[in-house]
Enzyme design. Structure first.
Site, PDB file in Angstrom:
ATOM      1  N   GLU A 120     -37.163   7.482 -17.578  1.00 49.38           N
ATOM      2  CA  GLU A 120     -36.237   6.526 -18.192  1.00 49.38           C
ATOM      3  C   GLU A 120     -34.799   6.888 -17.846  1.00 49.38           C
ATOM      4  OE1 GLU A 120     -36.517   8.126 -22.744  1.00 49.38           O
ATOM      5  OE2 GLU A 120     -38.339   7.329 -21.837  1.00 49.38           O
ATOM      6  N   LYS A 122     -30.869   8.068 -18.607  1.00 47.23           N
ATOM      7  CA  LYS A 122     -30.116   8.925 -19.529  1.00 47.23           C
ATOM      8  C   LYS A 122     -28.867   8.150 -19.934  1.00 47.23           C
ATOM      9  CE  LYS A 122     -28.659  13.674 -20.300  1.00 47.23           C
ATOM     10  NZ  LYS A 122     -27.637  13.334 -21.257  1.00 47.23           N
ATOM     11  N   ASP A 124     -25.459   7.069 -21.838  1.00 50.46           N
ATOM     12  CA  ASP A 124     -24.241   7.833 -22.046  1.00 50.46           C
ATOM     13  C   ASP A 124     -23.532   7.330 -23.291  1.00 50.46           C
ATOM     14  OD1 ASP A 124     -22.346   9.689 -21.562  1.00 50.46           O
ATOM     15  OD2 ASP A 124     -21.352   8.602 -19.949  1.00 50.46           O
ATOM     16  N   GLU A 182     -29.952   6.283 -28.459  1.00 49.43           N
ATOM     17  CA  GLU A 182     -28.542   6.416 -28.112  1.00 49.43           C
ATOM     18  C   GLU A 182     -27.781   5.159 -28.504  1.00 49.43           C
ATOM     19  OE1 GLU A 182     -28.144   9.361 -26.629  1.00 49.43           O
ATOM     20  OE2 GLU A 182     -26.257   9.339 -25.526  1.00 49.43           O
ATOM     21  N   TYR A 232     -30.347   1.973 -27.683  1.00 51.92           N
ATOM     22  CA  TYR A 232     -31.646   2.048 -27.028  1.00 51.92           C
ATOM     23  C   TYR A 232     -32.442   3.177 -27.671  1.00 51.92           C
ATOM     24  CZ  TYR A 232     -30.961  -1.116 -23.068  1.00 51.92           C
ATOM     25  OH  TYR A 232     -30.785  -2.219 -22.281  1.00 51.92           O
ATOM     26  N   LYS A 323     -28.944  14.684 -14.045  1.00 43.26           N
ATOM     27  CA  LYS A 323     -27.684  13.943 -14.123  1.00 43.26           C
ATOM     28  C   LYS A 323     -27.207  13.603 -12.734  1.00 43.26           C
ATOM     29  CE  LYS A 323     -24.409  14.935 -17.175  1.00 43.26           C
ATOM     30  NZ  LYS A 323     -23.617  15.493 -18.257  1.00 43.26           N
ATOM     31  N   CYS A 417      11.451   2.581   0.833  1.00 44.93           N
ATOM     32  CA  CYS A 417      10.120   2.944   1.307  1.00 44.93           C
ATOM     33  C   CYS A 417      10.086   4.422   1.687  1.00 44.93           C
ATOM     34  CB  CYS A 417       9.757   2.080   2.516  1.00 44.93           C
ATOM     35  SG  CYS A 417       8.209   2.555   3.292  1.00 44.93           S
ATOM     36  N   CYS A 420       9.510   4.677   5.680  1.00 45.37           N
ATOM     37  CA  CYS A 420      10.494   4.268   6.684  1.00 45.37           C
ATOM     38  C   CYS A 420      11.908   4.119   6.149  1.00 45.37           C
ATOM     39  CB  CYS A 420      10.054   2.975   7.352  1.00 45.37           C
ATOM     40  SG  CYS A 420      10.192   1.546   6.277  1.00 45.37           S
ATOM     41  N   CYS A 435       7.503  -2.961   0.824  1.00 41.05           N
ATOM     42  CA  CYS A 435       8.465  -2.382   1.745  1.00 41.05           C
ATOM     43  C   CYS A 435       8.929  -3.502   2.658  1.00 41.05           C
ATOM     44  CB  CYS A 435       7.788  -1.281   2.560  1.00 41.05           C
ATOM     45  SG  CYS A 435       8.661  -0.878   4.076  1.00 41.05           S
ATOM     46  N   CYS A 441       8.127   0.005   9.931  1.00 43.38           N
ATOM     47  CA  CYS A 441       7.432   0.932   9.041  1.00 43.38           C
ATOM     48  C   CYS A 441       6.071   1.339   9.629  1.00 43.38           C
ATOM     49  CB  CYS A 441       7.231   0.283   7.674  1.00 43.38           C
ATOM     50  SG  CYS A 441       6.427   1.366   6.495  1.00 43.38           S
TER      51      CYS A 441
HETATM   52  S1  IVH Z   1     -34.750  12.680 -24.984  1.00 43.25           S
HETATM   53  C1  IVH Z   1     -36.313  16.429 -27.011  1.00 43.25           C
HETATM   54  N1  IVH Z   1     -34.106  10.584 -23.602  1.00 43.25           N
HETATM   55  O1  IVH Z   1     -29.189  13.173 -23.725  1.00 43.25           O
HETATM   56  C2  IVH Z   1     -35.735  15.397 -26.135  1.00 43.25           C
HETATM   57  N2  IVH Z   1     -32.345  11.929 -24.445  1.00 43.25           N
HETATM   58  O2  IVH Z   1     -29.850  16.495 -24.620  1.00 43.25           O
HETATM   59  C3  IVH Z   1     -34.678  14.639 -26.810  1.00 43.25           C
HETATM   60  N3  IVH Z   1     -30.096  11.051 -23.927  1.00 43.25           N
HETATM   61  O3  IVH Z   1     -27.637  13.897 -26.359  1.00 43.25           O
HETATM   62  C4  IVH Z   1     -33.830  13.803 -25.926  1.00 43.25           C
HETATM   63  N4  IVH Z   1     -30.757   9.275 -22.835  1.00 43.25           N
HETATM   64  O4  IVH Z   1     -28.780  11.682 -26.778  1.00 43.25           O
HETATM   65  C5  IVH Z   1     -33.656  11.640 -24.279  1.00 43.25           C
HETATM   66  N5  IVH Z   1     -33.685   8.648 -22.377  1.00 43.25           N
HETATM   67  C6  IVH Z   1     -33.239   9.710 -23.051  1.00 43.25           C
HETATM   68  C7  IVH Z   1     -31.870   9.947 -23.221  1.00 43.25           C
HETATM   69  C8  IVH Z   1     -31.447  11.082 -23.921  1.00 43.25           C
HETATM   70  C9  IVH Z   1     -29.722   9.955 -23.275  1.00 43.25           C
HETATM   71  C10 IVH Z   1     -29.154  12.031 -24.505  1.00 43.25           C
HETATM   72  C11 IVH Z   1     -29.463  12.494 -25.883  1.00 43.25           C
HETATM   73  C12 IVH Z   1     -28.966  13.882 -25.938  1.00 43.25           C
HETATM   74  C13 IVH Z   1     -29.002  14.307 -24.508  1.00 43.25           C
HETATM   75  C14 IVH Z   1     -30.163  15.227 -24.296  1.00 43.25           C
END
Ligand code: IVH
Length: 681
Positions: A120, A122, A124, A182, A232, A323, A417, A420, A435, A441
């Protein structure tokens, strides 16, 4: 409509509003017009006010935010909120290493089956734990130190896509269910929010991530309610009275069925190759997602296998986050300088303390223009957020004001400028300063040279951009005049350039030689004066007849040329006011560039030169524009109204007051036939 008792009506309204919220915020498929939704919402609010004993924590009206808090209450997590091992990895090797570790832990050999993973995004934003008891959201807490977080329930209630009550039949509703995920802010919501803030001169959010985290950690829920947040789900905390699915992907499906937003960009894959393919797919997709992510997460899919693997310190062995290089980073502005673009556009650029962002070390970031520098209030010495997404040019997103030092220095736009030394000008109604150095130039040289040599200008065949690049970089050519001095360098120098064989060098020199014989119109066009296109250049040539007459013309004289207004006149006058430009012109003439000069064409043989015409009514065959063109081509002028200075009125059908006026003043009146006779030369 059946008059329901208040309690039943309130219940029905809540369910209906929840259904619409889910359709709108989770499924992204609105099920009711806004007006209707508002009506339902107001009805519910009114009823709850009338019957305070019927208010409830899970009512959609609670999403608008309650009273400000003095501080957040601590919440001890029933199941610790662990973090996840995070590796910055853009290479496939990371996925193989993770798969290898998992296999080793499980005691699998190479001949054993592949491991199934749930992959999945990650997200932010801010991690949150949502606690539901008997289907009702009772508490929302931040992660905190993993053991104890902060109670942010009031604020989280304002996030529309988070269900206040689980959907599904009562049998499937767990006694306790904690959903983890998140809270984040979508980019379009972020942009819209900031645009609105700017419009009202209110502070803007620095980036979506801070927007999300800052909003949830607001003590005043009314403020949080105004921030457009999303959520999500990606995991579980405590649960009781719930039949746990066998896999992580099954959990996410179950959460979606209970009404939670679960991201569609997830997959179930086999082995390291599956992880690598997912990584690559998301990386390509990343910039087109409507929200920020900072990588991907791989999780062993079978929950039983997850359990066997367990944890090391505070991180599960069954999951890893890979990441992508961060797209944003903090750094210091060491200087603000300006860059001169190809059209002379002056762009302020922040010189930065080197920072690794978006996979490269960035030392410069564009600030676009002066207004932008003011708006973002970027000063030398400031700590700023730099963003580099995909292949786009790095930019300064905003200033971290808390870190501003007293010694920070304001930016001021240079007046000349830096390349020149020509003056820099910025029309009041334009965002871009330029300019005025033009051909002189160096920063503008390459583009100017290409324009100079282009087909409709001097028409030097074979002088393409690759070649111009090399010639300018090697300082063989500084001005277009140098083009005509290349012959003396000899073929050897030219043929030594990349992609240049002796034959093509010969051809190029011949083309340059041939271009010397030109017309005044082409020559004026080739100079690349701003706002002077091909047609205007021809018009100037015809009007003035000689280059010297043009170069000496002031703004008033220039404006007498048909179609030359104040803007074009000013451009021309400025161009020739720069000594550098006059010098280049002289060098070109000295190099043998020539054209036929004459007296101003309009003055010679045209019967209508200098005469003023007024056109009125509909002519039988000519359009107004065609007639105007003919008059102007012969040195005449077309005016909008009849006066004593009018020489001729050309009148067609339905001519009105202008014709009458002409008759009163005794101005000569022509029909189309007489007019055509007159302009026939
Ligand atoms: S799983 C035990 N899945 O990333 C596992 N974390 O340290 C628990 N995060 O701040 C986390 N997307 O908020 C998981 N698809 C995702 C995520 C996710 C973002 C964040 C989470 C935490 C950090 C993981």
């Amino acid at each position: 409509m059946l008059q329901l008792p208040a309690a039943a009506r309130i219940d029905a309204l809540r369910h209906e509003i929840e259904r619409h919220d889910h359709a709108y915020y989770v499924l992204d498929a609105p099920s009711v017009p806004d007006g209707e939704y508002d009506r339902l919402f107001r009805e519910l609010q009114a009823l709850e006010q009338q019957y305070p004993e019927l208010t409830s924590a899970d009512s959609p009206t609670r999403r608008v935010g309650g009273r400000p808090l003095p501080e957040f209450a601590p919440v001890r997590h029933a199941v610790p909120m662990l973090s996840i091992r995070t590796e910055t990895d853009t290479e496939p090797s990371g996925a193989r290493a993770f798969d290898g570790r998992v296999r080793r832990e499980l005691g699998l050999s190479d001949s054993d089956a592949m491991i199934e993973y749930a992959t999945e995004l990650k997200f932010d934003g801010l991690a949150i734990n949502l606690r539901y008891e008997h289907g009702i959201l009772v508490q929302a807490a931040t992660r905190g130190d993993g053991e104890t977080g902060e109670d942010v329930t009031q604020n989280v209630r304002t996030v529309h896509c988070i269900p206040l009550r689980l959907s599904g039949d009562a049998l499937g509703i767990p006694a306790v269910l904690e959903v983890r995920g998140e809270i984040y802010m979508r980019r379009p919501d972020f942009d819209r929010y900031n645009a609105r803030q700017r419009a009202f001169n209110r502070p803007t959010l620095v980036n979506p991530r801070n927007g999300a985290a800052g909003s949830i950690r607001q003590l005043d829920p009314a403020i949080a309610a105004q921030r457009p947040l999303s959520f999500y789900a990606y995991g579980l905390g405590e649960f009781r009275g719930w039949e746990l699915p066998a896999t992580h992907s099954g959990v996410l499906d179950a959460l979606a069925a209970l009404g939670f937003p679960v991201c569609v960009h997830r997959a179930v894959v086999q082995g390291a190759d599956g992880l690598i393919a997912f990584h690559a797919r998301i990386r390509a997709l990343r910039d087109s997602l409507p929200f920020d992510i900072d990588g991907v997460v791989y999780k062993v899919n079978a929950l039983s296998v997850q359990q066997r693997l367990g944890f090391v310190t505070r991180e599960p062995r069954w999951a890893v986050a890979h990441k992508y290089p961060a797209e944003e980073a903090l750094t210091i502005v060491e200087a603000i300088e300006v860059q001169v673009g190809r059209t002379g556009a002056i762009t302020p650029v922040a010189r930065l303390a080197p920072v690794f962002v978006g996979g490269v070390t960035v030392t410069n970031a564009t600030l676009h223009n002066e207004d932008e520098v003011r708006r973002k209030d970027v000063r030398v010495g400031d700590t700023v957020i730099v963003r580099r997404a995909g292949d786009v040019i790095p930019e300064v997103v905003g200033v971290v004001l808390e870190r501003r030092r007293v010694s920070s220095v304001d930016f001021s736009m240079p007046v000349v400028c830096p390349v020149c030394g020509s003056s820099i000008e910025k029309p009041a109604d334009e965002a871009i300063a330029r300019c005025t150095g033009g051909l002189f130039c160096p920063a503008q040289r390459k583009q100017a040279l290409l324009h100079f040599a282009s087909r409709r200008a001097m028409d030097v065949e074979g002088l393409g951009d690759k070649l111009v690049e090399q010639l300018v970089d090697a300082a063989i050519i500084k001005t277009p005049a140098d083009l005509y001095k290349m012959g003396v360098l000899g073929l050897a120098t030219l043929a030594g350039l990349e992609r240049m064989a002796e034959k093509s060098a010969e051809n190029l020199l011949a083309a340059i030689e041939q271009s010397k014989q030109t017309t005044l119109g082409r020559f004026i066009f080739a100079l690349g004066i701003r706002n002077v296109g091909e047609a205007t250049a021809k018009e100037l040539a015809r009007h003035f007849g000689t280059l010297d007459a043009l170069m000496d013309a002031d703004i008033t004289v220039l404006q007498q040329v048909p179609d030359v207004g104040p803007v074009v006149a000013a451009s021309v006058a400025h161009f020739f006011a720069e000594a550098h430009n006059r010098e280049v012109v002289e060098q070109l003439r000295a190099a043998g560039v020539r054209w036929e000069e004459g007296a101003p064409a309009a003055m010679v043989s045209s019967p209508i030169a200098g005469k003023t015409f007024v056109l009125t009514g509909t002519l039988p065959t000519l359009t107004r524009d065609a007639a105007k063109d003919m008059i102007e081509a012969l040195g005449g002028k077309v005016a909008g109204s009849v006066s004593k200075k009018t020489d001729f009125v050309v009148a067609g059908a339905q001519a009105g007051s202008k014709l009458e006026k002409a008759q009163q003043l005794g101005v000569s009146i022509l029909d189309e036939g007489q007019f055509l006779e007159m302009v026939k030369v």
